[in-house]
Design a protein around this motif. Structure first.
Motif, PDB file in Angstrom:
ATOM      1  N   THR A 203      42.065  42.294  42.157  1.00  0.00           N
ATOM      2  CA  THR A 203      41.380  41.277  41.350  1.00  0.00           C
ATOM      3  C   THR A 203      40.025  40.901  41.931  1.00  0.00           C
ATOM      4  N   GLY A 204      39.677  41.485  43.070  1.00  0.00           N
ATOM      5  CA  GLY A 204      38.364  41.237  43.660  1.00  0.00           C
ATOM      6  C   GLY A 204      38.162  39.779  44.007  1.00  0.00           C
ATOM      7  N   ASN A 205      37.104  39.207  43.483  1.00  0.00           N
ATOM      8  CA  ASN A 205      36.802  37.794  43.721  1.00  0.00           C
ATOM      9  C   ASN A 205      36.939  36.952  42.457  1.00  0.00           C
ATOM     10  N   GLN A 206      37.663  37.493  41.492  1.00  0.00           N
ATOM     11  CA  GLN A 206      37.838  36.759  40.237  1.00  0.00           C
ATOM     12  C   GLN A 206      38.690  35.510  40.460  1.00  0.00           C
ATOM     13  N   ASP A 207      38.375  34.475  39.703  1.00  0.00           N
ATOM     14  CA  ASP A 207      39.221  33.293  39.724  1.00  0.00           C
ATOM     15  C   ASP A 207      40.566  33.643  39.111  1.00  0.00           C
TER      16      ASP A 207
END
Length: 144
Positions: free
Chosen positions: A104-108
């Motif tokens: 999800t990487g840095n997604q909220d």
């Protein structure tokens, strides 16, 4: 982009505390994070065991919401840490879940729970989203 989850059937449904990804804590196997978390509200060991062996996470949640047995006095002070530790354990126990979370990487991440303004965002989106924030913290911890 923001990742929303709520039910087990959502794309990111495995992020739900109701997902069937158990954890072992102090030599006991808990079928879901929900089972573990709800049981921690109580000091009564027999009642904790009743919650641990509940057939479904929904039943565990219902038992945890009951006030027929008194909850521990420090619950409001410790509940966030207990949730963080349980969620971290879940993602450290299940490698596939850790990979999904890391992807999800840095997604909220947002628990889109309409009835929960503490762990989720509630019906109108103004909730605290504590579970989503914990998932982001766990994701950061897994990167280390």
């Amino acid at each position: 982009m923001t990742i929303f989850f709520y039910t087990k059937t959502d794309e990111y449904g495995d992020f739900s505390n109701f997902s069937k990804h158990g954890i072992e804590v102090d030599g006991l196997w808990w079928p879901t994070v929900e089972h573990f978390f709800q049981a921690q509200k109580f000091e009564n060991v027999e009642y904790q065991e009743k919650i641990r062996t509940a057939f479904t996470p929904k039943q565990a949640a219902e038992l945890g919401r009951s006030r027929k047995v008194p909850i521990r006095k420090d619950w409001e002070e410790v509940k966030d840490l207990i949730m963080y530790q349980a969620v971290l354990k879940k993602f450290k126990t299940h490698n596939r879940l850790a990979e999904i979370l890391l992807s999800t990487g840095n997604q909220d991440i947002v628990e889109n729970a309409p009835g929960d303004y503490y762990w989720g965002i509630g019906q109108n989106g103004t909730g605290l989203n504590k579970l989503g924030k914990i998932l982001c913290s766990v994701r950061d911890q897994l990167r280390i």
